[in-house]
Design an enzyme around this catalytic site. Structure first.
Site, short mmCIF file in Angstrom:
data_model
loop_
_atom_site.label_atom_id
_atom_site.label_comp_id
_atom_site.label_asym_id
_atom_site.label_seq_id
_atom_site.Cartn_x
_atom_site.Cartn_y
_atom_site.Cartn_z
N ARG A 23 -46.10 -146.02 -1.80
CA ARG A 23 -47.35 -145.55 -2.39
C ARG A 23 -48.00 -146.60 -3.30
O ARG A 23 -48.63 -146.25 -4.29
CB ARG A 23 -47.13 -144.25 -3.19
CG ARG A 23 -46.73 -143.06 -2.34
CD ARG A 23 -47.96 -142.50 -1.63
NE ARG A 23 -47.65 -141.26 -0.92
CZ ARG A 23 -48.07 -140.06 -1.29
NH1 ARG A 23 -48.83 -139.91 -2.35
NH2 ARG A 23 -47.76 -139.01 -0.59
N ARG A 27 -53.44 -143.86 -6.70
CA ARG A 27 -54.20 -143.46 -7.90
C ARG A 27 -53.80 -144.12 -9.20
O ARG A 27 -54.54 -144.04 -10.17
CB ARG A 27 -54.14 -141.94 -8.06
CG ARG A 27 -55.02 -141.23 -7.05
CD ARG A 27 -54.65 -139.78 -6.95
NE ARG A 27 -53.30 -139.68 -6.43
CZ ARG A 27 -52.66 -138.53 -6.18
NH1 ARG A 27 -53.27 -137.39 -6.44
NH2 ARG A 27 -51.45 -138.53 -5.70
N ARG A 36 -62.14 -144.20 -4.39
CA ARG A 36 -61.98 -142.78 -4.10
C ARG A 36 -63.13 -141.92 -4.62
O ARG A 36 -63.38 -140.84 -4.10
CB ARG A 36 -60.65 -142.27 -4.67
CG ARG A 36 -59.56 -142.17 -3.66
CD ARG A 36 -59.81 -141.05 -2.63
NE ARG A 36 -59.21 -139.80 -3.07
CZ ARG A 36 -59.87 -138.68 -3.22
NH1 ARG A 36 -61.16 -138.63 -3.00
NH2 ARG A 36 -59.25 -137.59 -3.59
N ASP A 72 -52.27 -141.66 6.23
CA ASP A 72 -51.49 -140.52 5.76
C ASP A 72 -50.59 -139.99 6.86
O ASP A 72 -50.90 -140.10 8.05
CB ASP A 72 -52.38 -139.40 5.22
CG ASP A 72 -51.57 -138.45 4.36
OD1 ASP A 72 -51.26 -138.82 3.21
OD2 ASP A 72 -51.20 -137.36 4.85
N TYR A 147 -44.68 -129.90 7.90
CA TYR A 147 -46.10 -129.68 7.61
C TYR A 147 -46.73 -128.78 8.68
O TYR A 147 -47.55 -127.92 8.37
CB TYR A 147 -46.85 -131.01 7.49
CG TYR A 147 -46.60 -131.66 6.13
CD1 TYR A 147 -47.32 -131.24 5.01
CD2 TYR A 147 -45.63 -132.63 5.96
CE1 TYR A 147 -47.08 -131.80 3.76
CE2 TYR A 147 -45.38 -133.18 4.72
CZ TYR A 147 -46.11 -132.76 3.62
OH TYR A 147 -45.86 -133.30 2.39
O1 CP3 Z 1 -47.66 -146.24 0.45
C1 CP3 Z 1 -48.88 -146.51 0.48
O2 CP3 Z 1 -49.47 -147.13 -0.42
C2 CP3 Z 1 -49.65 -146.17 1.74
C3 CP3 Z 1 -50.31 -144.93 1.72
C4 CP3 Z 1 -49.64 -143.59 1.93
C5 CP3 Z 1 -50.27 -142.39 1.53
N1 CP3 Z 1 -49.56 -141.34 2.03
C6 CP3 Z 1 -51.52 -142.32 0.79
C7 CP3 Z 1 -51.85 -141.09 0.03
C8 CP3 Z 1 -48.47 -143.24 2.60
C9 CP3 Z 1 -47.39 -144.13 3.17
C10 CP3 Z 1 -48.44 -141.80 2.66
C11 CP3 Z 1 -47.40 -141.03 3.35
C12 CP3 Z 1 -47.28 -139.60 3.05
N2 CP3 Z 1 -48.27 -138.66 3.02
C13 CP3 Z 1 -46.06 -138.93 2.83
C14 CP3 Z 1 -44.70 -139.57 2.87
C15 CP3 Z 1 -44.46 -140.40 1.67
C16 CP3 Z 1 -43.82 -139.68 0.55
O3 CP3 Z 1 -44.35 -139.78 -0.56
O4 CP3 Z 1 -42.76 -139.07 0.76
C17 CP3 Z 1 -46.34 -137.57 2.61
C18 CP3 Z 1 -45.33 -136.49 2.29
C19 CP3 Z 1 -47.74 -137.41 2.75
C20 CP3 Z 1 -48.52 -136.16 2.66
C21 CP3 Z 1 -49.39 -136.18 1.49
N3 CP3 Z 1 -50.52 -136.97 1.33
C22 CP3 Z 1 -49.25 -135.41 0.31
C23 CP3 Z 1 -48.10 -134.44 0.04
C24 CP3 Z 1 -50.32 -135.74 -0.51
C25 CP3 Z 1 -50.68 -135.06 -1.80
C26 CP3 Z 1 -49.80 -135.47 -2.91
C27 CP3 Z 1 -50.47 -136.55 -3.68
O5 CP3 Z 1 -49.81 -137.56 -3.97
O6 CP3 Z 1 -51.65 -136.34 -3.99
C28 CP3 Z 1 -51.08 -136.76 0.12
C29 CP3 Z 1 -52.27 -137.44 -0.39
C30 CP3 Z 1 -52.21 -138.93 -0.50
N4 CP3 Z 1 -51.67 -139.79 0.43
C31 CP3 Z 1 -52.78 -139.73 -1.55
C32 CP3 Z 1 -52.57 -141.07 -1.21
C33 CP3 Z 1 -53.00 -142.29 -1.98
C34 CP3 Z 1 -53.55 -139.19 -2.74
C35 CP3 Z 1 -54.88 -138.75 -2.26
C36 CP3 Z 1 -56.01 -139.00 -3.23
O7 CP3 Z 1 -56.48 -140.16 -3.34
O8 CP3 Z 1 -56.45 -138.02 -3.83
#
Ligand code: CP3
Length: 340
Positions: A23, A27, A36, A72, A147
């Protein structure tokens, strides 16, 4: 010369352990929050110019040793036929899959046609990244299936377990379908230029050893074998599942990413007890240490480096970086890992 990240994926010794953070584009970065403000999260994922920009942000700022595609885990599920919405509370899938009848709403898809933005993002990134390798990714079959079944990030994964135990045949078919779709989606990422693939099994910590053997191991192993056949290394992240690392080692990944719940030396031993194949490890600093003072952070970084053993070790967090992490802490982490 091959990058230190790819060398470590192959189990080779490197002058210092390569460093990237799960990640790392997100943010906690003010420049990410600026982008964003202009678009929704899904628009960001689907607009190559913006996805490229946010992928590059942490590389520019910290010089990490690998970039990870900004996308994502839910993108392939949407392409398989399940609508996805993102709210303040996280992702939501309004039409979850809980029966054989529901499964008819999902299908394998042509990745080039349905998710072309992913491959365009990779193509442009390859041009801009120079010597920094690019990691592609997807959810592992189990986590992606949670999911589809729960319709959101699960808490107790009751619907998933219900399907497993009340209708195992549908559970097997769902996991098989997700594996096949993810395989095509990832093979296309490799064809577009991804140099390593990480599979996130973020919620696999909830499965029992028996559920792992019956439902999860097979499709995970098949997916990893298909990607490895291209020659690209595969990193598997079984979050929360250090108790079954002996079983997990059977999936045949090149690298196992370990959460913060077990020291890396112990993780290596447990993995080695389940396989005779060589493997590298990634991890495993508790991301919460970035929320505390620098001396505590430095102490734990030194421990992780020591446990990593200096060969076939990629330094990373035990899970994704928290949005609350101060930039100064990430800078301190980078200095500590690089020994300055
Ligand atoms: O690692 C990176 O920098 C690449 C980007 C990346 C994102 N999601 C961006 C993201 C990666 C590799 C993911 C994978 C992802 N997405 C996973 C597996 C990784 C982990 O943490 O276990 C999962 C479970 C998801 C599903 C997902 N996407 C959730 C549960 C959420 C909400 C929780 C949160 O952190 O807000 C997201 C949103 C998300 N994916 C954001 C980002 C940067 C935040 C969205 C925003 O900008 O508002």
């Amino acid at each position: 010369m091959e990058s230190i990240f790819l060398a470590a994926c192959r189990g080779q010794s490197t002058p210092r352990p390569p460093l990237w953070l799960m990640r790392q584009a997100g943010r906690y970065l003010p420049e990410y929050r600026d982008v964003r403000k202009q678009v929704t999260f899904l628009e960001l994922c689907k607009t190559p110019a913006l996805a490229v920009e946010v992928t590059l942000q942490p590389i520019r700022r910290f010089g990490f040793d690998a970039a990870i595609l900004f996308s994502d885990l839910l993108i392939p599920l949407e392409a398989m036929g399940l609508p996805v919405v993102f709210t303040e509370a996280g992702p939501s899938l309004p039409d979850p899959v809980r029966s054989a009848e529901d499964l008819k709403r999902m299908a394998i898809f042509d990745p080039w046609e349905r998710t072309p933005f992913v491959y365009e993002t990779i193509r442009v990134l390859k041009d801009k990244l120079g010597n920094t390798p690019l990691i592609g990714f997807a959810g592992a079959p189990f986590t992606t299936a949670t999911y589809a079944i729960e319709g959101k990030t699960g808490k107790h994964f009751v619907e998933t377990k219900k399907l497993f135990h009340r209708d195992p045949e549908t559970a097997h078919r769902l996991l098989g379908l997700i594996e096949a779709a993810t395989r095509a989606y990832l093979l296309a990422q490799v064809a577009a230029g991804a140099q390593a693939i990480q599979l996130f099994d973020s919620w696999v910590g909830v499965v029992s050893p028996e559920e792992w053997d019956e439902f999860v191991c097979g499709p995970t192993q098949a997916l990893i074998a298909a990607i490895k056949a291209t020659g690209v290394p595969v990193i598997y992240f079984p979050n929360g599942a250090t108790t079954i690392l002996d079983r997990i080692a059977r999936v045949g990944a090149d690298v196992y990413s370990i959460d913060w719940r077990l020291p890396l030396g112990e993780a290596r031993k447990r993995l080695a007890s389940g396989t005779s194949a060589p493997f590298a490890i990634q991890g495993n600093l508790d991301p919460a240490l970035l929320l505390g003072p620098e001396d505590g952070l430095r102490k734990q970084v030194a421990k992780v480096l020591d446990e990593g053993g200096g060969k076939g070790h990629i330094f990373n967090l035990g899970h994704g970086i928290y949005p609350e992490s101060p930039i100064a802490s990430v800078e301190a982490l980078v200095r500590a890992v690089r020994g300055n």
